[in-house]
Design a protein around this motif. Sequence first.
Motif, PDB file in Angstrom:
ATOM      1  N   THR A  42      43.714  89.862  27.507  1.00 20.44           N
ATOM      2  CA  THR A  42      44.713  88.901  27.727  1.00 20.44           C
ATOM      3  C   THR A  42      45.489  88.833  26.568  1.00 20.44           C
ATOM      4  O   THR A  42      45.328  88.887  25.376  1.00 20.44           O
ATOM      5  N   HIS A  46      50.775  84.754  26.281  1.00 19.60           N
ATOM      6  CA  HIS A  46      51.080  84.641  27.608  1.00 19.60           C
ATOM      7  C   HIS A  46      49.796  84.916  28.326  1.00 19.60           C
ATOM      8  O   HIS A  46      49.523  86.062  28.717  1.00 19.60           O
ATOM      9  N   GLU A  48      49.044  84.578  31.396  1.00 17.44           N
ATOM     10  CA  GLU A  48      49.111  85.383  32.617  1.00 17.44           C
ATOM     11  C   GLU A  48      48.944  86.712  32.643  1.00 17.44           C
ATOM     12  O   GLU A  48      48.896  87.611  33.467  1.00 17.44           O
ATOM     13  N   CYS A  57      50.861  93.411  24.718  1.00 15.85           N
ATOM     14  CA  CYS A  57      51.616  92.616  25.854  1.00 15.85           C
ATOM     15  C   CYS A  57      52.968  93.203  26.177  1.00 15.85           C
ATOM     16  O   CYS A  57      53.844  93.446  25.376  1.00 15.85           O
TER      17      CYS A  57
END
Length: 76
Positions: A42, A46, A48, A57
Motif C-alpha cells: 500500500t 494513499h 486506498e 503508487c
Amino acid sequence: MKKINWITLALMTLVLGAVIPALTGCKTSELATSGSQAVKYTCPMHPEIVRDTPGNCPICGMRLVESIKTVSSTTH
C-alpha cells in the motif's frame, strides 16, 4: 569478583532465554503461521491504493510498502 558476577548473570540469561521457550512449547514457526497472512502493498500517502505486488503508487509515484494483514477464521 564483580567480573565473575557479570559473567554468571550473562550465562544465566542465555540459558533461561533458551530453556523457557522450550519448556512452554512456544515455537517461533508456530507463531508465524498461526494465522493465514496476506501480504499486500500500500501507499503511505494513499492507503486506498492496495496491490498484491510491490511497485509504485499510481497517484504520487511513491514506493508501495508491505502491509501484512492476518486473516483469521472466526465462527459465530
